[in-house]
Each structure stands twice: as structure tokens, then as C-alpha cells.
Scaffold this motif. Structure first.
Motif, PDB file in Angstrom:
ATOM      1  N   GLU A   1      28.295 112.256 -51.631  1.00 54.89           N
ATOM      2  CA  GLU A   1      28.599 112.981 -52.890  1.00 54.89           C
ATOM      3  C   GLU A   1      30.273 112.773 -52.972  1.00 54.89           C
ATOM      4  O   GLU A   1      30.751 112.908 -53.986  1.00 54.89           O
ATOM      5  N   HIS A   2      31.026 113.077 -51.714  1.00 54.73           N
ATOM      6  CA  HIS A   2      32.331 112.917 -51.806  1.00 54.73           C
ATOM      7  C   HIS A   2      32.936 111.740 -52.287  1.00 54.73           C
ATOM      8  O   HIS A   2      33.791 111.394 -53.265  1.00 54.73           O
ATOM      9  N   LEU A   3      32.320 110.479 -52.040  1.00 55.73           N
ATOM     10  CA  LEU A   3      32.617 109.275 -52.190  1.00 55.73           C
ATOM     11  C   LEU A   3      32.320 109.064 -53.577  1.00 55.73           C
ATOM     12  O   LEU A   3      33.007 108.280 -54.309  1.00 55.73           O
ATOM     13  N   LEU A   4      30.956 109.323 -54.207  1.00 51.26           N
ATOM     14  CA  LEU A   4      30.771 108.915 -55.574  1.00 51.26           C
ATOM     15  C   LEU A   4      31.787 110.053 -56.566  1.00 51.26           C
ATOM     16  O   LEU A   4      32.045 109.451 -57.562  1.00 51.26           O
ATOM     17  N   LEU A   5      32.030 111.295 -56.183  1.00 54.77           N
ATOM     18  CA  LEU A   5      32.870 112.029 -56.980  1.00 54.77           C
ATOM     19  C   LEU A   5      34.346 111.286 -57.211  1.00 54.77           C
ATOM     20  O   LEU A   5      34.889 111.346 -57.901  1.00 54.77           O
ATOM     21  N   SER A   6      34.725 110.988 -56.024  1.00 55.37           N
ATOM     22  CA  SER A   6      36.146 110.324 -55.919  1.00 55.37           C
ATOM     23  C   SER A   6      35.990 108.828 -56.714  1.00 55.37           C
ATOM     24  O   SER A   6      37.215 108.837 -57.386  1.00 55.37           O
ATOM     25  N   ALA A   7      34.876 108.218 -56.493  1.00 53.38           N
ATOM     26  CA  ALA A   7      34.925 107.034 -57.560  1.00 53.38           C
ATOM     27  C   ALA A   7      34.977 107.352 -59.126  1.00 53.38           C
ATOM     28  O   ALA A   7      35.597 106.611 -59.764  1.00 53.38           O
ATOM     29  N   LEU A   8      34.305 108.197 -59.343  1.00 56.12           N
ATOM     30  CA  LEU A   8      34.159 108.811 -60.517  1.00 56.12           C
ATOM     31  C   LEU A   8      35.495 109.203 -61.001  1.00 56.12           C
ATOM     32  O   LEU A   8      36.028 109.031 -62.194  1.00 56.12           O
ATOM     33  N   ASN A   9      36.333 110.059 -60.186  1.00 59.82           N
ATOM     34  CA  ASN A   9      37.340 110.557 -60.466  1.00 59.82           C
ATOM     35  C   ASN A   9      38.538 109.386 -60.785  1.00 59.82           C
ATOM     36  O   ASN A   9      39.418 109.345 -61.500  1.00 59.82           O
ATOM     37  N   GLU A  10      38.459 108.551 -59.818  1.00 58.74           N
ATOM     38  CA  GLU A  10      39.258 107.285 -59.823  1.00 58.74           C
ATOM     39  C   GLU A  10      39.050 106.578 -61.463  1.00 58.74           C
ATOM     40  O   GLU A  10      40.141 106.206 -61.856  1.00 58.74           O
ATOM     41  N   GLY A  11      37.782 106.181 -61.800  1.00 59.29           N
ATOM     42  CA  GLY A  11      37.621 106.146 -63.062  1.00 59.29           C
ATOM     43  C   GLY A  11      37.721 104.555 -63.607  1.00 59.29           C
ATOM     44  O   GLY A  11      37.262 104.301 -64.818  1.00 59.29           O
ATOM     45  N   GLU A  12      38.428 103.675 -62.723  1.00 60.65           N
ATOM     46  CA  GLU A  12      38.524 102.292 -63.307  1.00 60.65           C
ATOM     47  C   GLU A  12      37.656 101.393 -62.481  1.00 60.65           C
ATOM     48  O   GLU A  12      38.381 100.116 -62.654  1.00 60.65           O
ATOM     49  N   ASN A  13      36.796 101.753 -61.544  1.00 58.37           N
ATOM     50  CA  ASN A  13      36.174 100.792 -60.539  1.00 58.37           C
ATOM     51  C   ASN A  13      35.076 100.136 -61.132  1.00 58.37           C
ATOM     52  O   ASN A  13      34.578 100.633 -62.289  1.00 58.37           O
ATOM     53  N   VAL A  14      34.424  99.280 -60.493  1.00 59.33           N
ATOM     54  CA  VAL A  14      33.362  98.511 -61.014  1.00 59.33           C
ATOM     55  C   VAL A  14      32.238  99.235 -61.212  1.00 59.33           C
ATOM     56  O   VAL A  14      31.523  99.312 -62.166  1.00 59.33           O
ATOM     57  N   GLY A  15      32.105 100.250 -60.241  1.00 58.52           N
ATOM     58  CA  GLY A  15      30.877 101.299 -60.250  1.00 58.52           C
ATOM     59  C   GLY A  15      30.753 101.997 -61.634  1.00 58.52           C
ATOM     60  O   GLY A  15      29.752 102.367 -62.276  1.00 58.52           O
ATOM     61  N   VAL A  16      32.206 102.512 -62.073  1.00 63.87           N
ATOM     62  CA  VAL A  16      32.085 103.400 -63.233  1.00 63.87           C
ATOM     63  C   VAL A  16      31.906 102.468 -64.500  1.00 63.87           C
ATOM     64  O   VAL A  16      31.133 102.911 -65.312  1.00 63.87           O
ATOM     65  N   HIS A  17      32.496 101.280 -64.511  1.00 62.74           N
ATOM     66  CA  HIS A  17      32.074 100.273 -65.473  1.00 62.74           C
ATOM     67  C   HIS A  17      30.435 100.048 -65.747  1.00 62.74           C
ATOM     68  O   HIS A  17      29.949 100.002 -66.856  1.00 62.74           O
ATOM     69  N   ALA A  18      29.929  99.760 -64.339  1.00 67.55           N
ATOM     70  CA  ALA A  18      28.515  99.603 -64.461  1.00 67.55           C
ATOM     71  C   ALA A  18      27.756 100.674 -64.909  1.00 67.55           C
ATOM     72  O   ALA A  18      26.717 100.480 -65.820  1.00 67.55           O
ATOM     73  N   LEU A  19      28.072 101.939 -64.464  1.00 66.67           N
ATOM     74  CA  LEU A  19      27.304 103.368 -64.984  1.00 66.67           C
ATOM     75  C   LEU A  19      27.396 103.204 -66.574  1.00 66.67           C
ATOM     76  O   LEU A  19      26.381 103.346 -67.271  1.00 66.67           O
ATOM     77  N   ARG A  20      28.621 103.078 -67.086  1.00 70.51           N
ATOM     78  CA  ARG A  20      28.857 103.015 -68.723  1.00 70.51           C
ATOM     79  C   ARG A  20      27.793 101.898 -69.247  1.00 70.51           C
ATOM     80  O   ARG A  20      27.226 102.189 -70.145  1.00 70.51           O
ATOM     81  N   GLU A  21      27.805 100.849 -68.794  1.00 68.61           N
ATOM     82  CA  GLU A  21      26.991  99.599 -69.266  1.00 68.61           C
ATOM     83  C   GLU A  21      25.535 100.162 -68.974  1.00 68.61           C
ATOM     84  O   GLU A  21      24.776  99.509 -70.216  1.00 68.61           O
ATOM     85  N   CYS A  22      25.110 100.993 -68.121  1.00 67.03           N
ATOM     86  CA  CYS A  22      23.997 101.232 -68.002  1.00 67.03           C
ATOM     87  C   CYS A  22      23.582 102.494 -68.755  1.00 67.03           C
ATOM     88  O   CYS A  22      22.313 103.004 -68.651  1.00 67.03           O
ATOM     89  N   GLY A  23      24.479 103.007 -69.562  1.00 69.37           N
ATOM     90  CA  GLY A  23      24.251 104.144 -70.417  1.00 69.37           C
ATOM     91  C   GLY A  23      24.419 105.347 -69.855  1.00 69.37           C
ATOM     92  O   GLY A  23      24.039 106.448 -70.434  1.00 69.37           O
ATOM     93  N   VAL A  24      24.997 105.526 -68.653  1.00 69.51           N
ATOM     94  CA  VAL A  24      25.229 106.785 -67.628  1.00 69.51           C
ATOM     95  C   VAL A  24      26.777 106.954 -68.029  1.00 69.51           C
ATOM     96  O   VAL A  24      27.510 106.404 -67.764  1.00 69.51           O
ATOM     97  N   GLU A  25      27.109 108.274 -68.663  1.00 66.04           N
ATOM     98  CA  GLU A  25      28.337 108.718 -68.795  1.00 66.04           C
ATOM     99  C   GLU A  25      28.793 109.134 -67.585  1.00 66.04           C
ATOM    100  O   GLU A  25      28.463 110.204 -67.075  1.00 66.04           O
ATOM    101  N   PRO A  26      29.971 108.402 -67.281  1.00 67.65           N
ATOM    102  CA  PRO A  26      30.680 109.119 -65.694  1.00 67.65           C
ATOM    103  C   PRO A  26      30.767 110.730 -65.854  1.00 67.65           C
ATOM    104  O   PRO A  26      30.559 111.403 -64.738  1.00 67.65           O
ATOM    105  N   GLU A  27      31.316 110.875 -67.005  1.00 66.78           N
ATOM    106  CA  GLU A  27      31.789 112.499 -66.985  1.00 66.78           C
ATOM    107  C   GLU A  27      30.616 113.574 -66.955  1.00 66.78           C
ATOM    108  O   GLU A  27      30.741 114.402 -66.077  1.00 66.78           O
ATOM    109  N   VAL A  28      29.252 113.015 -67.640  1.00 65.54           N
ATOM    110  CA  VAL A  28      28.211 113.745 -67.281  1.00 65.54           C
ATOM    111  C   VAL A  28      27.763 113.814 -65.936  1.00 65.54           C
ATOM    112  O   VAL A  28      27.402 114.868 -65.114  1.00 65.54           O
ATOM    113  N   LEU A  29      27.789 112.551 -65.262  1.00 75.57           N
ATOM    114  CA  LEU A  29      27.231 112.368 -63.732  1.00 75.57           C
ATOM    115  C   LEU A  29      28.027 113.274 -62.983  1.00 75.57           C
ATOM    116  O   LEU A  29      27.625 114.060 -62.085  1.00 75.57           O
ATOM    117  N   LYS A  30      29.672 113.287 -63.358  1.00 73.76           N
ATOM    118  CA  LYS A  30      30.515 113.904 -62.493  1.00 73.76           C
ATOM    119  C   LYS A  30      30.077 115.549 -62.532  1.00 73.76           C
ATOM    120  O   LYS A  30      30.175 116.088 -61.342  1.00 73.76           O
TER     121      LYS A  30
END
Length: 147
Positions: free
Chosen positions: A50-79
Motif C-alpha cells: 500500500e505504501h509502494l502503490l501510494l508513492s507510485a501514485l504520488n510520483e505520478g509520471e511512472n509507467v504504472g500511472v500511465h497504464a492505469l490511465r490507459e485502462c480507465g482508472v483515474e490515479p487520483e480516485v485510486l489514491k
């Protein structure tokens, strides 16, 4: 999700030799450092997914965040959902400590203050009590069965 990540990063080369050590990218190091700070800020004893995911979401420009957006998941909502879940768990953990009010538990607290040499053992006892309370909560047992 996997297909989106492969598209964003490119396919791996199956013939490439696997090195013994794959260094972290600067961005990955930043996310790890942020997850450590997040765990400390929340008074958690470990760095969890949970700490890793939250930090990746806060960092905001990584591949995981871009992949979430492309899959229709809003990073801010997930956060926000993740923070809510972490806050709920923290509240449950605090409620366990709040229930340690019986005379025996107060004696443990007093002893903890007076005898630093015994703190380690008594901390283990308190941790065991907390674990027991969490298990009882998970089973649906009310905090005080007599009420």
C-alpha cells in the motif's frame, strides 16, 4: 494491464542474458524512498504494498500511472480510495489500543514505563494482545461480550 505496460515499455528480449543484479532506475529509487517516508509518517512498522502503490501514485509520471490511465482508472480516485482504506485500518489498530483498559493492561503499561529492561518482552505481550484483538475483530466478536 500487462499488454498496456508492454506497449509502454516495449517487449522484453527473451534471448537477453539475465544479469545477476538489475539496478533500480532513479524514478524507482524515488518511489521506494517516498514509500519509506510514507510508512514512517503513518507510524507503520513496515513498508507494504500500500505504501509502494501510494508513492507510485504520488510520483505520478511512472509507467504504472500511465497504464492505469490507459485502462480507465483515474490515479487520483485510486489514491483517495487507498488512503481511505489505510486510514480505516489505522483506526482499527488504534481501537485495539483503546480497548486495553483493564487493570491488567494498565499494569503492563505502568511496568513498561518503569522497567526499561523488560520493555522488549512486555512489548511482545502487548503485540500479542493486539493481534488477538484484531483476530477477534475479524471474527466479528464485539469488544466487550458482556455489554
Amino acid at each position: 494491464m500487462r499488454a498496456v505496460v508492454v506497449r509502454l515499455t516495449g517487449p522484453s528480449d527473451p534471448d537477453a542474458p539475465t544479469p545477476g543484479h538489475i539496478p533500480f532506475t532513479p524514478r524507482a529509487k524515488k518511489v521506494l524512498e517516498m514509500s519509506h517516508l510514507e510508512a514512517l509518517r503513518r507510524y507503520d512498522k513496515h513498508i507494504g504494498t500500500e505504501h509502494l502503490l501510494l508513492s507510485a501514485l504520488n510520483e505520478g509520471e511512472n509507467v504504472g500511472v500511465h497504464a492505469l490511465r490507459e485502462c480507465g482508472v483515474e490515479p487520483e480516485v485510486l489514491k483517495q480510495a487507498l488512503i481511505g482504506r489505510m486510514d480505516d485500518q489505522a483506526a482499527k489498530d488504534r481501537s485495539v489500543m483503546d480497548r486495553l483498559t483493564a487493570p491488567g493492561d494498565d499494569a503492563i503499561r505502568t511496568t513498561l514505563r518503569r522497567h526499561t529492561a523488560d520493555r522488549q518482552l512486555l512489548r511482545q505481550v502487548l503485540d500479542s494482545l493486539e493481534s488477538l484483538h484484531r483476530r477477534l475483530d475479524a471474527m466479528g466478536v464485539p469488544p466487550d461480550p458482556e455489554k
